[in-house]
Design an enzyme around this catalytic site. Structure first.
Site, mmCIF file in Angstrom:
data_model
loop_
_atom_site.group_PDB
_atom_site.id
_atom_site.type_symbol
_atom_site.label_atom_id
_atom_site.label_comp_id
_atom_site.label_asym_id
_atom_site.label_seq_id
_atom_site.Cartn_x
_atom_site.Cartn_y
_atom_site.Cartn_z
ATOM 1 N N CYS A 165 31.135 -15.148 -1.286
ATOM 2 C CA CYS A 165 30.000 -14.961 -0.397
ATOM 3 C C CYS A 165 29.406 -13.579 -0.700
ATOM 4 O O CYS A 165 30.115 -12.581 -0.607
ATOM 5 C CB CYS A 165 30.504 -15.026 1.040
ATOM 6 S SG CYS A 165 29.262 -14.628 2.288
ATOM 7 N N CYS A 181 23.028 -15.992 -3.140
ATOM 8 C CA CYS A 181 23.795 -16.479 -1.987
ATOM 9 C C CYS A 181 24.490 -17.729 -2.476
ATOM 10 O O CYS A 181 23.868 -18.566 -3.154
ATOM 11 C CB CYS A 181 22.851 -16.808 -0.829
ATOM 12 S SG CYS A 181 23.616 -17.807 0.482
HETATM 13 N N1 DGL Z 1 27.155 -17.943 1.340
HETATM 14 C C1 DGL Z 1 26.809 -16.665 1.796
HETATM 15 C C2 DGL Z 1 26.318 -15.709 0.721
HETATM 16 O O1 DGL Z 1 26.675 -15.868 -0.431
HETATM 17 C C3 DGL Z 1 26.265 -16.428 3.185
HETATM 18 C C4 DGL Z 1 25.395 -17.422 3.851
HETATM 19 C C5 DGL Z 1 25.314 -17.127 5.333
HETATM 20 O O2 DGL Z 1 26.315 -17.327 6.017
HETATM 21 O O3 DGL Z 1 24.236 -16.686 5.774
HETATM 22 O O4 DGL Z 1 25.637 -14.757 0.970
#
Ligand code: DGL
Length: 264
Positions: free
Chosen positions: A70, A182
């Site tokens: 993430c 993301c």
């Molecule tokens: N999957 C996450 C990222 O790579 C975050 C998405 C979220 O929870 O807003 O930033």
């Protein structure tokens, strides 16, 4: 060996899929913080606390390494997590550096998609100011995309309309690369490939992250995992329906990979 993967929701599966492909002899624990997804629209302090709590609960599962799959969580907590735990920890950041390097020859601009929270962090500013000497990087938050992804919304018409609206003020001829900063966003790579002009490359951080993980596992002498690519899914809400969703979403990604390989 068990390698933990952590994300706010299903986004980290896009990185896990790459790990399963490259490191099939490890076993995996995938944790989604379903009680608090999405992270990208919340405050830094709240998200920091959610991450600390969730990773602490993951550590009771005796992990040999941890991937913060993430970008948002990495930008907020990777340094603190590395101080707190002694196992190897791999984080992620939007692939701005390779994108700028790849674009140097063409003179085209780079468009980075990421969450609001990632784009607001000093870590992101520092990264862009370090690598973007010519001022060619533009950044666009796509907060709705995490909701669509969590709802497994892949309806072509709805998603096409969404992307077209978001990109309507950009002259795409000026861009050479779109960076998916993301881990939820690569669920839409195939559609974006069809929607964006063919001269635009789409890059995400999965392959680079798994390369770094592989190097780190070798350094710690745990490259030969002795496992079989098994994945245990967990989520902070403990909702069995969400575990089913994680399984479905991973299948979806892996089937797409297979189709891509067959047509390549
Ligand atoms: N999957 C996450 C990222 O790579 C975050 C998405 C979220 O929870 O807003 O930033």
């Amino acid at each position: 060996m068990t390698i933990g993967f952590f994300d706010s929701g299903i986004g980290g599966l896009t990185v896990l899929a790459e790990a399963l492909r490259r490191l099939p002899t490890q076993d995996y624990l995938y944790m989604a913080d379903t009680l608090h997804v999405p992270y990208g629209t919340k405050s830094k302090e709240d998200v920091r606390n959610f991450i600390m709590q969730t990773v602490e609960s993951m550590m009771t599962e005796h992990l040999d390494a941890l991937v913060i799959a993430c970008n948002t969580a990495t930008s907020i907590a990777v340094a603190e997590l590395r101080e707190r735990y002694s196992i190897p920890i791999v984080g992620m950041e939007p692939a701005v550096k390779p994108a700028v390097e790849m674009n140097r020859a063409t003179g085209k601009r780079v468009l980075v998609f990421a969450t609001q929270l990632t784009l607001q962090q000093p870590k992101y500013y520092a990264l862009v100011s370090r690598v973007d000497e010519q001022g060619i990087v533009d950044s666009l938050p796509l907060p709705e995309l995490v909701y669509y992804c969590e709802a497994l919304q892949f309806d072509r018409h709805i998603m096409e309309q969404y992307f077209m609206e978001k990109l309507s003020s950009y002259n795409l001829d000026e861009y050479g690369i779109v960076v998916l900063g993301c881990t939820h966003y690569p669920f839409y790579t195939k559609l974006l490939r069809e929607l964006l002009p063919s001269h635009i490359q789409i890059v995400d951080g999965s392959a680079g992250t798994i390369r770094r993980l592989t190097a780190l596992l070798s350094r710690y002498g745990i490259a030969e995992g002795g496992g079989s690519g098994q994945v245990k899914f967990m989520c902070t809400s403990g909702d069995p329906a969400y575990i089913d969703k994680l399984q479905t979403a991973l299948h979806l990604l892996r089937n797409e990979e297979k189709t891509a390989e067959e047509t390549a």
